[in-house]
Design a protein around this motif. Structure first.
Motif, PDB file in Angstrom:
ATOM      1  N   PHE A   1       0.575  -1.830   0.014  1.00 31.65           N
ATOM      2  CA  PHE A   1       0.206   0.068  -0.085  1.00 31.65           C
ATOM      3  C   PHE A   1       0.646   1.206  -0.698  1.00 31.65           C
ATOM      4  CE2 PHE A   1      -1.578   3.612   2.808  1.00 31.65           C
ATOM      5  CZ  PHE A   1      -2.470   3.340   1.465  1.00 31.65           C
TER       6      PHE A   1
ATOM      7  N   ARG B   1       0.781   5.599  -1.153  1.00 31.87           N
ATOM      8  CA  ARG B   1       0.081   6.500  -0.652  1.00 31.87           C
ATOM      9  C   ARG B   1       1.397   7.704  -1.707  1.00 31.87           C
ATOM     10  NH1 ARG B   1      -1.337   6.926   5.080  1.00 31.87           N
ATOM     11  NH2 ARG B   1       1.128   6.149   5.375  1.00 31.87           N
TER      12      ARG B   1
ATOM     13  N   PRO C   1      -5.606   9.150  -5.061  1.00 31.73           N
ATOM     14  CA  PRO C   1      -6.104   7.600  -4.615  1.00 31.73           C
ATOM     15  C   PRO C   1      -4.462   7.578  -4.254  1.00 31.73           C
ATOM     16  CG  PRO C   1      -7.397   8.384  -6.286  1.00 31.73           C
ATOM     17  CD  PRO C   1      -6.694   9.269  -6.168  1.00 31.73           C
TER      18      PRO C   1
ATOM     19  N   ARG D   1      -2.863   0.136  -3.803  1.00 32.42           N
ATOM     20  CA  ARG D   1      -3.946   0.161  -2.927  1.00 32.42           C
ATOM     21  C   ARG D   1      -3.802  -0.325  -3.029  1.00 32.42           C
ATOM     22  NH1 ARG D   1      -8.984  -1.230  -6.046  1.00 32.42           N
ATOM     23  NH2 ARG D   1      -8.320  -2.579  -7.752  1.00 32.42           N
TER      24      ARG D   1
ATOM     25  N   TYR E   1      -7.968  -3.416   0.099  1.00 27.36           N
ATOM     26  CA  TYR E   1      -7.760  -2.271  -0.645  1.00 27.36           C
ATOM     27  C   TYR E   1      -7.607  -1.040   0.286  1.00 27.36           C
ATOM     28  CZ  TYR E   1      -8.210  -5.726  -4.676  1.00 27.36           C
ATOM     29  OH  TYR E   1      -8.675  -6.469  -5.511  1.00 27.36           O
ATOM     30  N   ASP E   2      -6.543  -0.237  -0.253  1.00 26.30           N
ATOM     31  CA  ASP E   2      -6.823   1.174   0.385  1.00 26.30           C
ATOM     32  C   ASP E   2      -6.580   1.764   1.412  1.00 26.30           C
ATOM     33  OD1 ASP E   2      -8.145   2.598  -2.373  1.00 26.30           O
ATOM     34  OD2 ASP E   2      -9.852   1.721  -2.022  1.00 26.30           O
TER      35      ASP E   2
END
Length: 297
Positions: free
Chosen positions: A226, A228, A235, A239, A257-258
């Motif tokens: 993950f 950023r 987004p 992810r 996810y995310d």
């Protein structure tokens, strides 16, 4: 857990898959983060933990290192030098720190690193034993697309799976999972615990993992980063989508996810024999009179 896995054997153990964010250009901080995740998983009773591709050293998604066909820029060379400095030696102090954590917590660890060897970088999966040993490593055989400009290609010297008290461990890194002959070489080695460290966060990835689990009748552990981007309102660059799949293709955890997370599942090794009862692609379901795999090590 699927009905085929519900009847647990005495050797059932808990496995963990880490979906986390490395600290780009700060390998020491990322090592500390990995050590913390190992300790966290140990508190949850895990005996196997799998980290994503390129976790130590980082996956510089979106970077082009100043490369255009036929030319390179000075700025790109500087960016590569910084990336090179963040890679790890195998063995080396960063690997030793992870191995020490593995021994302290009695954990089998699979972790993706950017390995520095001479003046070449490799995308590598390390296998660290619960006794603190370096059980083995696997270098990605074919870096994908622009990765080929910053990573070297692995060779036959790192194709071997590893024997552990939990079962036979093997790894295919990211798009190596689309290489049928490499998958077959892992199946021939009797891989029980198939690790897929990756940065592939596409919606089709879980279907690939489920196919491999059914094809090899193996547990599959896919750990995705993950990551950023610089703008928190945009987004994420990567992810996630990590998941754990049993030998009949049932999803035990994920895909998620995310956000960063650790996924857990209880692994019953007896599910492997139950799965291979009707499909063993390098055993009773093979046709060696018609097909032969030759692996050059």
């Amino acid at each position: 857990m699927s009905s085929s896995s519900a009847k647990r054997s005495a050797s059932t153990f808990r496995a963990a898959v880490v979906q986390a964010e490395p600290v780009l250009n700060d390998t020491a901080e990322t090592v500390a983060h990995a050590v913390d995740r190992i300790a966290e998983a140990a508190r949850e009773g895990a005996r196997l933990i799998v980290f994503p591709e390129a976790f130590l050293g980082g996956y510089p998604k979106g970077a082009d290192f100043g490369i255009t066909l036929g030319s390179r820029t000075l700025e790109g060379r500087e960016a590569f030098a910084l990336y090179f400095a963040g890679a790890v030696d195998v063995p080396g102090p960063e690997v030793r720190s992870i191995a020490d954590a593995a021994r302290e917590h009695g954990m089998e660890v699979v972790i993706g690193v950017i390995e520095r060897s001479g003046s070449t970088l490799y995308c590598t999966a390390l296998f660290l034993g619960a006794d603190g040993s370096l059980r083995g490593k696997h270098r990605k055989l074919v870096p994908t697309a622009l990765e080929r400009c910053v990573w070297g290609r692995g060779d036959g010297s790192t194709l071997a799976a590893c024997q552990t008290p939990l079962g036979t461990l093997g790894a295919a890194i990211c798009w190596e999972n689309y290489m049928p002959l490499y998958r077959t070489s892992l199946y021939e080695q009797g891989v029980d615990l198939y690790c897929a460290p990756t940065v592939d966060d596409r919606e089709v990835w879980p279907s690939t993992m489920r196919h491999i689990a059914v094809e090899g009748r193996t547990f599959v552990f896919s750990a995705c980063q993950f990551l950023r981007g610089p703008d928190p309102d945009q987004p994420p660059l990567i992810r996630g989508g990590s998941l754990i799949v049993d030998p009949l293709g049932d999803i035990l955890a994920g895909p998620f996810y995310d956000a960063a997370t650790i996924l857990y599942a209880d692994i019953d090794p007896g599910a492997i024999a139950r799965g291979r009862f009707d499909l063993d692609v390098t055993g009773h379901y093979a046709r060696p009179d018609l097909f032969e795999l030759r692996t050059k090590t």
